[in-house]
Design a protein around this motif. Structure first.
Motif, PDB file in Angstrom:
ATOM      1  N   ARG A  57      -3.670  -6.172  -9.827  1.00 45.74           N
ATOM      2  CA  ARG A  57      -4.576  -5.912  -8.705  1.00 45.74           C
ATOM      3  C   ARG A  57      -4.097  -4.772  -7.819  1.00 45.74           C
ATOM      4  NH1 ARG A  57      -8.564  -8.181 -11.267  1.00 45.74           N
ATOM      5  NH2 ARG A  57      -8.651 -10.466 -11.168  1.00 45.74           N
TER       6      ARG A  57
ATOM      7  N   SER B 127      -4.994  -3.893  -3.856  1.00 46.66           N
ATOM      8  CA  SER B 127      -6.365  -4.227  -3.438  1.00 46.66           C
ATOM      9  C   SER B 127      -6.515  -5.611  -2.827  1.00 46.66           C
ATOM     10  CB  SER B 127      -7.314  -4.109  -4.637  1.00 46.66           C
ATOM     11  OG  SER B 127      -7.001  -5.078  -5.626  1.00 46.66           O
TER      12      SER B 127
ATOM     13  N   GLN C 100      -1.264   0.334  -9.128  1.00 43.36           N
ATOM     14  CA  GLN C 100      -2.079  -0.442 -10.056  1.00 43.36           C
ATOM     15  C   GLN C 100      -1.356  -0.623 -11.389  1.00 43.36           C
ATOM     16  OE1 GLN C 100      -4.952  -2.075  -9.760  1.00 43.36           O
ATOM     17  NE2 GLN C 100      -4.918  -2.665 -11.925  1.00 43.36           N
TER      18      GLN C 100
ATOM     19  N   SER D 161       0.804  -1.230   0.000  1.00 46.36           N
ATOM     20  CA  SER D 161       0.000   0.000   0.000  1.00 46.36           C
ATOM     21  C   SER D 161       0.833   1.275   0.000  1.00 46.36           C
ATOM     22  CB  SER D 161      -0.935   0.000   1.217  1.00 46.36           C
ATOM     23  OG  SER D 161      -0.179  -0.032   2.422  1.00 46.36           O
TER      24      SER D 161
END
Length: 288
Positions: free
Chosen positions: A259, A262, A230, A222
Motif C-alpha cells: 500500500r 496511501s 510502493q 510519506s
C-alpha cells in the motif's frame, strides 16, 4: 406481508435464570431479523409486535378470551422494540450463564444481521420466517467465528515475545501489526532475526486454525518518493509472506499487497506517527 408476532414469555429468575438468559439472547436475534426485513421493504407496513408476559392472565374476560388465558399487555412496533432491545443485557444472569466475550457477541450480532439480510433477499414465500431462520443461522456462524478469533488472539498474545507487535481483534478478523523499525533495516526488505521466532509462532497458529485466509499488507511513511515507497512495501509484504509460508502455511491461503504511503494510521508530520505508519500487517480473516 406481516411479520410473525413475537411472544416473550417471562420466567421465574431463581429457577430459570439460565433459560431466561438464553431466551433474552434469541429475542435479540429475532428482533434484529424482523427489523432487517422491515428495512428491506420498499413500503414499510405499520407492523406491531405483541408481547405476552406469562403469568399475566385474563381475569375479567370479554369476547373470545377465557378466564386464565394469557393477556397481551404491550404492543409496539418492530423498530421501536429494536431501540428498547438495548436494555436486554439487564435480563442476563451473569452468575448462571457464562457471557460470551465482546468480540464473540459482535460476531453473533453481525452474523444475525447478515443472515437476516440474505434471507430477506430470498424467494421464500414466507419471508418473515426465512429472515428469522437466516438470522439464527447467521448468529450461530458468527458466534463460532467470534469465539475462534478470541481463542486465537489469546494464544498469539501468549506466544509472541516482542511487545512491539500489536494485535487487534475486530470481531471478524485479527490484525497483527509488525513495526518496520523492528522487522527491517532502513530501505531493506530482509527480515530481522529479532522477529523470525515470532513469525514462526504466527505460522504455527495459522496451521492450528486452518479455516482462514491471510492478507499480508506492507505500508510505509510519506518520506521519499511515492513510487519507491510502493515498491518497498510490496517487497516487504512478500518477504513476510514467504516467512509465514516457510512455517507451514499453504501458499493458497496467502494474499500479499503493498500500500506504500496511501494508508497511514497516524500523522506523517511527527517522528512517532511515521514510525506507526511504517509497518507490515498480517490480517487473519476466517472463512468458516
Amino acid at each position: 406481508m406481516r411479520l410473525p408476532a413475537l411472544t416473550i414469555h417471562g420466567q421465574k429468575r431463581k429457577r430459570h435464570s439460565r433459560q431466561l438468559s438464553v431466551h433474552c439472547f434469541y429475542t435479540l436475534v429475532v428482533v434484529f431479523a424482523q427489523y432487517s426485513a422491515e428495512m428491506g421493504r420498499q413500503e414499510v407496513e405499520p407492523d406491531l409486535i405483541s408481547v405476552d408476559i406469562e403469568g399475566t392472565r385474563c381475569k375479567t374476560c370479554t369476547g373470545e378470551q377465557r378466564r386464565g388465558d394469557p393477556v397481551t399487555v404491550l404492543k409496539i412496533s418492530s423498530a421501536g422494540l429494536l431501540a428498547a432491545i438495548l436494555g436486554l443485557t439487564a435480563c442476563t444472569d451473569t452468575d448462571a450463564l457464562r457471557q460470551p466475550g465482546e468480540k464473540e457477541r459482535n460476531g453473533l450480532i453481525a452474523g444475525a444481521i447478515v443472515g437476516a439480510g440474505l434471507a430477506g433477499l430470498s424467494n421464500s414465500s414466507n419471508k418473515g420466517a426465512a429472515v428469522v431462520a437466516g438470522a439464527a443461522a447467521g448468529a450461530l456462524l458468527g458466534g463460532v467465528i467470534g469465539n475462534q478469533l478470541d481463542k486465537q488472539e489469546a494464544e498469539l498474545r501468549q506466544s509472541l515475545s516482542n511487545n512491539g507487535i500489536t494485535i487487534v481483534n475486530t470481531g471478524d478478523r485479527l490484525i497483527l501489526s509488525l513495526p518496520n523499525d523492528l522487522t527491517f533495516a532502513t530501505d531493506s526488505a530482509a527480515i530481522s532475526p529479532a522477529v523470525k521466532a515470532d513469525l514462526r509462532q504466527v505460522s504455527q497458529s495459522l496451521v492450528r486454525y486452518p479455516n482462514s485466509t491471510v492478507q499480508v499488507i506492507g505500508h510505509t511513511d510519506s518520506d521519499g518518493d511515492a513510487g519507491y515507497n510502493q515498491t518497498l512495501s510490496e517487497q516487504r509484504a512478500n518477504t513476510v509472506a514467504d516467512q509465514v509460508q516457510a512455517g507451514g502455511v499453504p501458499y493458497n491461503r496467502l494474499q500479499t499487497y503493498g500500500r506504500g504511503e496511501s494508508q497511514p494510521v497516524a500523522s506523517n508530520l511527527t517522528a512517532e506517527g511515521k514510525a506507526q505508519n511504517r509497518r507490515v500487517e498480517i490480517v487473519i480473516v476466517p472463512t468458516a
